[in-house]
Design an enzyme around this catalytic site. Structure first.
Site, PDB file in Angstrom:
ATOM      1  N   HIS A   1       0.722  -1.417   0.342  1.00 20.54           N
ATOM      2  CA  HIS A   1      -0.010   0.268  -0.075  1.00 20.54           C
ATOM      3  C   HIS A   1       0.587   1.030   0.211  1.00 20.54           C
ATOM      4  O   HIS A   1       0.472   2.424  -0.559  1.00 20.54           O
ATOM      5  CB  HIS A   1      -0.919  -0.479   1.227  1.00 20.54           C
TER       6      HIS A   1
ATOM      7  N   GLU B   1       2.229   1.860  -3.299  1.00 17.02           N
ATOM      8  CA  GLU B   1       1.257   2.715  -4.750  1.00 17.02           C
ATOM      9  C   GLU B   1       0.646   3.570  -3.984  1.00 17.02           C
ATOM     10  O   GLU B   1       0.744   4.391  -5.322  1.00 17.02           O
ATOM     11  CB  GLU B   1      -0.178   1.758  -3.842  1.00 17.02           C
ATOM     12  N   HIS B   2       1.379   4.212  -2.757  1.00 15.15           N
ATOM     13  CA  HIS B   2       1.009   5.485  -2.609  1.00 15.15           C
ATOM     14  C   HIS B   2       2.288   6.382  -3.486  1.00 15.15           C
ATOM     15  O   HIS B   2       1.885   7.372  -4.376  1.00 15.15           O
ATOM     16  CB  HIS B   2       1.281   6.119  -1.218  1.00 15.15           C
TER      17      HIS B   2
ATOM     18  N   GLU C   1       5.105  10.814   2.707  1.00 13.30           N
ATOM     19  CA  GLU C   1       3.886   9.522   2.726  1.00 13.30           C
ATOM     20  C   GLU C   1       3.689   9.074   4.018  1.00 13.30           C
ATOM     21  O   GLU C   1       2.692   8.813   4.546  1.00 13.30           O
ATOM     22  CB  GLU C   1       4.412   8.614   1.727  1.00 13.30           C
TER      23      GLU C   1
ATOM     24  N   GLU D   1      -3.779   7.296   7.869  1.00 10.16           N
ATOM     25  CA  GLU D   1      -5.225   6.031   7.443  1.00 10.16           C
ATOM     26  C   GLU D   1      -5.436   5.465   8.476  1.00 10.16           C
ATOM     27  O   GLU D   1      -6.868   5.263   8.564  1.00 10.16           O
ATOM     28  CB  GLU D   1      -4.739   6.197   6.072  1.00 10.16           C
TER      29      GLU D   1
END
Length: 281
Positions: free
Chosen positions: A62, A65-66, A135, A142
């Site tokens: 994940h 992916e960012h 990030e 999140e």
């Protein structure tokens, strides 16, 4: 090799035409032609999800992916988003337990642009240290938001009870500890090991011509389409893993709903796209 897979009924009463081609390096290209529409959806699916992570890499898929939205040698993060905004297109991505998807929705005339932008992101991300650091805070936010959402926590509690302390039983986002500890080198290793043509599928549907899309894909992927590798087959419990890493003992329960709740903010991801997956943008 090109295979014609048939003509299922199209939503508007016409015929759709599904075709599959395998390019050098094992990259699969699958299209469905829908003559009644004037738009197209294009996606690049990578056969890597959170089930491919051990504890040291928890959340790496994940996280990566960012980072693929943060720039390549040809485009900055602003260039990537501005290119799609300029034509009124949508660009997004999500991570699940067994796969990651990067996709765009555009008018048919803008499909070449979407292919070029997405292929550039997937094959040529820089993964700059400054972006990794930036990030990290977004992903920690999140995780905190996820912990505040009962519908998200119940899905994760169910997976943890069903699969236990295995990669497939852990959260897609990783944990606070794993995200704080993971390094740029680990993420880059994950990228190099997983984002290879034989582990990717290009899929498109809408107003398109299969042969033209294959040519555009071949051009966009360029030098990575080499060798005689075959597409990786569908995996069972002992599917492909990063060399030297243990494989989990089971598959993923597919009973999750298709609830969509994502939204974009200046800092990045603001929640899940689909229950059981996490969106980067």
């Amino acid at each position: 090799m090109t295979v014609h897979l048939g003509r299922p009924a199209a939503p508007n009463g016409g015929d759709s035409h599904v075709v599959r081609t395998v390019l050098p390096g094992g990259l699969r290209v699958i299209t469905e032609s829908l003559p009644a529409v004037r738009s197209a959806a294009f996606g690049i699916w990578a056969g890597v999800g959170s089930r491919d992570e051990d504890l040291a890499y928890a959340g790496a898929t994940h996280y990566l992916e960012h980072l693929l939205f943060k720039g390549t040698s040809r485009r900055s993060a602003l260039d990537i988003s501005a290119a799609m905004d300029a034509v009124g297109g949508e660009l997004n991505a999500f991570t699940a337990k067994e796969y990651t998807c990067y996709y765009a929705r555009v008018l048919d005339v803008d499909l070449p642009l979407a292919i070029d932008v997405l292929a550039d992101m997937v094959t040529s991300s820089l993964i700059e240290p400054k972006d990794v650091d930036a990030e990290r805070g977004v992903i920690l936010d999140e995780i905190a938001m996820n912990d505040d959402d009962p519908s998200d926590t119940v899905h994760e509690a169910f997976a943890a009870q069903l699969f236990g302390d295995t990669p497939i039983g852990r959260p897609i986002l990783g944990s606070v500890d794993s995200i704080n500890a993971i390094t740029r080198g680990q993420i880059a290793e994950h990228y190099a090991a997983r984002y290879k043509p034989q582990n990717l599928v290009v899929a498109a549907a809408g107003s398109l011509d299969h042969a033209e899309l294959v040519d555009l894909t071949r051009s966009a992927f360029g030098p990575v389409l080499t060798g005689d590798a075959k597409p990786l087959p569908p995996r069972g419990p002992g599917g492909p893993r990063r060399p030297g890493r243990p494989a989990p003992a089971c598959g993923w329960c597919r009973a999750a709903s298709s609830r969509r709740t994502s939204s974009w903010g200046a800092a990045g991801c603001r929640g899940p796209t689909i229950a059981g997956s996490r969106s980067a943008c």
